[in-house]
Each structure stands twice: as C-alpha cells, then as structure tokens.
Scaffold this motif. Structure first.
Motif, PDB file in Angstrom:
ATOM      1  N   ARG A   1      29.874  40.582  41.615  1.00  0.00           N
ATOM      2  CA  ARG A   1      30.684  41.806  41.641  1.00  0.00           C
ATOM      3  C   ARG A   1      30.842  42.338  43.055  1.00  0.00           C
ATOM      4  N   TYR A   2      29.797  42.213  43.865  1.00  0.00           N
ATOM      5  CA  TYR A   2      29.918  42.731  45.227  1.00  0.00           C
ATOM      6  C   TYR A   2      30.808  41.837  46.103  1.00  0.00           C
ATOM      7  N   LEU A   3      30.817  40.541  45.843  1.00  0.00           N
ATOM      8  CA  LEU A   3      31.745  39.668  46.559  1.00  0.00           C
ATOM      9  C   LEU A   3      33.179  40.048  46.205  1.00  0.00           C
ATOM     10  N   LEU A   4      33.413  40.281  44.897  1.00  0.00           N
ATOM     11  CA  LEU A   4      34.769  40.633  44.463  1.00  0.00           C
ATOM     12  C   LEU A   4      35.183  42.003  44.980  1.00  0.00           C
ATOM     13  N   LEU A   5      34.197  42.897  45.156  1.00  0.00           N
ATOM     14  CA  LEU A   5      34.514  44.246  45.615  1.00  0.00           C
ATOM     15  C   LEU A   5      34.654  44.303  47.134  1.00  0.00           C
ATOM     16  N   ALA A   6      34.235  43.221  47.815  1.00  0.00           N
ATOM     17  CA  ALA A   6      34.221  43.243  49.296  1.00  0.00           C
ATOM     18  C   ALA A   6      35.568  43.547  49.941  1.00  0.00           C
ATOM     19  N   PRO A   7      36.709  43.059  49.498  1.00  0.00           N
ATOM     20  CA  PRO A   7      36.990  42.128  48.417  1.00  0.00           C
ATOM     21  C   PRO A   7      37.172  40.708  48.946  1.00  0.00           C
ATOM     22  N   ALA A   8      36.574  39.761  48.234  1.00  0.00           N
ATOM     23  CA  ALA A   8      36.719  38.365  48.650  1.00  0.00           C
ATOM     24  C   ALA A   8      37.997  37.762  48.078  1.00  0.00           C
TER      25      ALA A   8
ATOM     26  N   THR B   1      25.526  39.351  42.610  1.00  0.00           N
ATOM     27  CA  THR B   1      26.293  39.363  43.853  1.00  0.00           C
ATOM     28  C   THR B   1      27.770  39.094  43.624  1.00  0.00           C
TER      29      THR B   1
END
Ligand code: ADP
Ligand code: MG
Lengths: 336, 250
Positions: free
Chosen positions: B77-84, B75
């Motif tokens: 990578r997906y948080l960073l891509l959200a981007p958080a 998760t």
C-alpha cells in the motif's frame, strides 16, 4: 443527520474542500463497510474521522486513496476527481493507512529512501536530506541507522509518520496515527499535527479515541456502522447535541412533576434514584431532557409557579462524548 | 539462494572427484561421465541437474514473492501511495524476476566452471556432433546454454508473478508456482498427453542439446523462446488485469 454544511457558506464565501465524497459505497460481499457517505473536509482543517472499531474508517481511507475501488459514489481529493487523477494527486498527499508497513531487513532511513524512490517524480538530489529531516521531526534521528526489525511498535508508527512527511504535502491522511504510542508519543503526534496544520496542511485523521479528536481537531465526522452520522466544525457538533436542564432544589419530587407536565423527561443527575430530600431541606439535583426547543425561562417560571424552590438552574449542551454515544448507539471504544 | 545454487556444481565436482570408480558412461545426468576427462563439463552438468528442480524452486520463491510479499509486509500500500503506479510496479517486479533468472543460471554456470577448472584437467571439447572446439568456444557454448535456461525460466517467472497478484500470502504463491513447474514436467512425461506437450512451459527446458552441435541448430532455441514469450504475454496480461483492479486491503 446533522450535515452541518461545510459545503455551505461559512463566512459568506465558498469553502474549498480538500476531500469531498458523494454517496460513497463499498461492499465486502453483500455487507456494506461504507454505506453511502458524503464527506466534506474543508481545506486547512484538522478533520477528525471518528468512529468505533469496524465502523468503516480505514475502508473509507482506502477508497479515498485509490487502494480500493468503490462500488458506487464520487470522490474528489484536492479538487481532482479520484481515482482518475491518482497519479497527480498522491504526490501531494502524505499517508498512513492501517498502521505502518516496512521492510524489517532495512534500516529506518533505508525504508524511507526506498519508498521515496518508488515515486519517479520525487527529487533524488534532496532525498537524503529529506529523509534525515523527516526522521528528526518524528524523533527517530538516533534510530535512523537501526534495522526496522529492531524497532518497537511506537517507533514504527513514528517512521510511518516520517514517511507521510517526506515531502511538503497539501493533505495528510492519517489512519489512527497514535495507535501503539505511549502518552508522551501521543502528545508529540498531536503537537506534530498542530504544527503541520499551522503550516497550512489539511489533516484528515481517523481515530476511535474521542479525546484525541477533541484535542487536536477543528472539524469532525462521526462514523457508525458504515454511515457518516454527523460532520462539521467541532463546536457546532458539540452544540447541536440535545441540551438538557439541571435543577438544584430541595423539592425534587415536586419539580419532577412539573417537568413531566411540561413534557420533559425528568431524571436523576446523581444516579442514586430520585432523592426525596424535602424533609431534610437539603438540595437534590434533577435533570430534564427532551426540551424540544422550549425556552429555559418558561421552565423556570413553571417551576416557581408550581411551588418549587429553585436554587440553581443550568442549561447544558451535550458533550462531544454524549453526542458520540447518542449517534453511534455505543461507547466510543467498542469493537465492532 | 544464489549461494545454495553455487553449491550444487561444487558438490557435483567434489563427488565425482572423490569417487574412485569412473562413472559408467551413459548413466546419470547428461555428461556426468565426461567430467573427469574435461572439467569444462562440470558447468553443463550442473545446469542440467538444476533445471528440473533447483532453478524452478528459486524462481518460484522470487516470483511468488513479488507482489504477495509486499502485501504481506504491508509495504504494497505504501508503494502504491508513493505513488509507484500499478503498471510500473508490476513491470519493475517482473524485471527483477528476470534479473534473478539471469543471476541464477549465471551463478550455476560460473561456479561450475570454476570447480571444473580447479578440480579437473581442461582441454578442447568434443561436441555431440563429433566436432572438437577450443576451450574459449566451449565457454561460449556454456554461456549459450545458460542463456537458453534463463529464457526457459522467464515463462515460469511470469506465472509466479500472476499467482502473486492473487494472494497476500507469499508462501502460498511460491508453493503454487513450484508445484506448477513440477506438474508441468510430470505431464510432459505422460505419453497419453502428447497433444498437450508442446504447450507445456517446461516442454523445451532440457532441449538445449542443439547448442552442442556444430553448426549450432537454433530451432529449439527459437521454439523455446516463442513458447516462453507466449507465456509471458498471457500471464503478463492476466497479471496486469488482475493487479490493476485489485483492492489492496493488506
Ligand atoms: N478485507 C476485508 N474483507 C472483508 N471485510 C472487511 C475487510 N476489511 C474490512 N472489512 C469489514 O469492513 C468493516 C469496516 O472495517 P474498517 O474500515 O477496517 O473499520 P475501522 O477502520 O473503522 O475500524 C468491518 O465490518 C470489517 O469487518
Ligand atoms: Mg481501522
């Protein structure tokens, strides 16, 4: 290398690029996983990023999205320099990288809510509705309240796609989106990609499955051992492959001699050794490769002059598969 | 985990209640002998008991999981891509760790207070300085001790966060954090290393006796807060540097 110049004018004007890289290099230890690639993905295209397992597709995608830092090279995504403009570019990019990643203890909808709220700028008022729509779109509406722990791999994959579509995106970057899906799911993903592309979204989709790219892409790039060995519109890629001639004749031996004298490489199309059917008068099929730009009519003339009874003559372009194999030096489903 | 922490004071209270023989004064953890006379001491005793191991254990689990746990689930990578945003993610994760520190000590204190009130008589409390304070005042003192311990754990939380940025294996980060907390306490008990003691993040962990005097002596609270701030600053900066440049390959 056939850089079929997506950057050059195609219809007279400049292509606008959704993704562009120059000399992109990423090393793990001393070994380069991405070895100086120059990607050019036109806006509005469905770009198939093709290559065997281990050829550097996922690594390239990580670099494009700022998850990893390149050792050298430039990247621009949606016209902005990366990774400097990460924060302003990413909201317009829907992503799925190296399979789905979700909290097993949350529901499908709960996971999407959490990821959406991780972006400070995602409008929270429409969140519930957007999550609902995205789940419906990938066919997970019925399972939205189920814990992800209870999802099958295919369902997780769909949830990953739903996450990529939570908001209207300018660009979708999908890494092997059909992994783990059944044939029906694969068809649905293809239909989804086509409908998104029809709506103007650029889709960059990686795959190690050639057929997949052939069926949904307008453009393709072929990776081999960290290098981009070819890219361009799909039909140009197909036609730029080496073509060969097919000759139907009872005089297979004689024809082979003529081809050799012309500098071509004669071969057997049936795979049973060059059949000598001259006695029986039945047709054999002979291939000739290594045309080197020689005009087909000149070959026919030489054959006829040489006394070969030519009953059929075809010039064939390489299939995408042959092209792929000749470029990567291996089959398209090989572990690297 | 909070439930396990809540069980500790209850266990202590029940054990003291059931044992026929009154505890020998001066033996066992601080204040254990006073519980039978005044239930208000259950909370303080429970906090003292939890400081060396139980609380660091839970903080280690939470702080070690912050980044490594997300990486492990895929998760991150997906948080960073959200981007958080990497900095924001780190801050939110540390804020979560601090919130857990508060919740953990509050749980022990509250559960201890409840068990004490239910099982033992409650009355005015005699402090270490000999003064006697009311029930309300003593509840306030208990909360102060809980706050002191919360501050004590913040440094450990920052250490856990830093370790968590280095690995994709949450269990490893948790174990390393917990081992460090134990090691620090062991080193703090070796007289040969007394030059090192003031720099150990666990040095002031049990130094809250000053809060049980009249008037309250704030020096140990201040020194502890200063030391923990230093750990937070150093580990926070290191975690920031590491995480900002980290290749997320999980
Ligand atoms: N985290 C990593 N550490 C070291 N090497 C890696 C790592 N990730 C990928 N590689 C190497 O980089 C190469 C490309 O991998 P990858 O980009 O995942 O390929 P693909 O996605 O095309 O299958 C492979 O040789 C792989 O072994
Ligand atoms: Mg891959």
């Amino acid at each position: 290398m056939t850089d079929l110049g997506a950057r050059e004018s195609h219809t007279g004007g400049m292509y606008s690029l959704a993704i562009e890289t120059h000399g992109l290099v990423k090393r793990f230890g001393h070994r380069p996983a991405v070895d100086g690639i120059d990607l050019a993905v036109p806006r509005g295209s469905v770009f198939g990023f093709l290559g065997p397992n281990g050829s550097g597709k996922t690594t390239t995608i990580r670099l494009l999205l700022g998850l990893a830092t390149a050792n050298s090279g430039d990247i621009s995504v949606l016209g902005k320099e990366m990774p400097r403009s990460l924060a302003s570019v990413l909201p317009d990019v829907g992503t799925m990288v190296e399979g789905p990643g979700f909290y097993p203890f949350l529901t499908g909808a709960g996971n999407l809510m959490r990821l959406d709220s991780a972006d400070r700028h995602a409008p929270s008022s429409t969140r519930r509705q957007r999550v609902h729509d995205a789940l419906e779109r990938v066919g997970l509406g019925h399972a939205s309240g189920k814990k992800v722990r209870a999802y099958s791999l295919g369902m997780k994959q769909r949830l990953g796609l739903a996450n990529a579509m939570l908001r209207p995106r300018e660009l979708l970057v999908l890494d092997e989106p059909t992994n783990g899906l059944d044939p029906q799911g694969t068809r649905e993903v293809r239909a989804l990609v086509r409908s998104l592309a029809a709506g103007g979204t650029t889709v960059f989709v990686s795959s190690h499955l050639l057929a997949e790219v052939g069926q949904m892409c307008t453009h393709a790039g072929i990776m081999s051992a960290g290098r981009l060995v070819a890219q361009g519109p799909l039909d140009e890629l197909r036609s730029s492959g080496e073509s060969h001639v097919l000759i139907h004749t009872p005089d297979v031996g004689k024809a082979a001699g003529v081809l050799s004298r012309l500098g071509l490489v004669p071969g057997d199309a049936t795979g049973t050794g060059i059949p000598g059917n001259e006695a029986s008068g039945r047709d054999g099929t002979l291939t000739g490769t290594g045309l080197n730009g020689m005009a087909p009519e000149a070959i026919v003339a030489a054959l006829v002059t040489g006394g070969v009874r030519v009953r059929g003559f075809t010039v064939e372009n390489a299939s995408l598969e042959e092209r792929f194999v000749s470029l990567t030096g291996e089959g398209f489903d090989v572990a690297g | 985990m909070l439930i396990a922490l809540a069980a500790v004071p209850i266990l202590i209270a029940v054990a003291v209640k059931l044992s026929s023989r009154p505890a020998t004064p001066g033996r066992g953890p601080l204040f254990l002998d006073r519980i039978t006379q005044n239930g208000l001491f259950v909370a303080v005793t429970a906090l003292v008991v939890c400081v060396p191991l139980f609380l660091p254990l839970t903080i280690g689990v939470v702080a070690g999981d912050t980044i490594a746990g997300e990486a492990n689930l895929g998760t991150l990578r997906y948080l960073l891509l959200a981007p958080a945003g990497r900095i924001r993610l780190l801050l939110v994760k540390y804020a979560g760790t601090i919130a857990f520190c508060c919740a953990a000590t509050a749980t022990v204190a509250a559960s201890g207070a409840l068990a004490g009130v239910v099982l033992f008589p409650v009355g005015p409390v005699t402090l270490l300085s000999g003064d006697t304070v009311s029930v309300g005042e003593s509840a306030l003192r208990t909360m102060l001790i809980a706050a002191y311990i919360t501050v004590s754990l913040m440094g450990l939380g920052a250490i856990g966060l830093l370790i968590s940025t280095f690995t994709d294996a949450p269990v490893g980060a948790m174990a390393a954090t917990i081992v460090l907390s134990v090691t620090s306490q062991v080193l703090d008990n070796l007289p040969q290393l007394d030059w090192l003691h003031p720099w150990l993040f666990s040095h002031h962990w049990l130094g809250f006796a000053d809060l049980l005097r009249q008037p309250i002596a704030w020096t140990s609270f201040g020194e502890n807060a200063l030391l923990q701030s230093a750990y937070i600053a150093v580990c926070g900066a290191a975690a920031y540097a590491k995480f900002l440049n980290k290749d997320v390959l999980s």
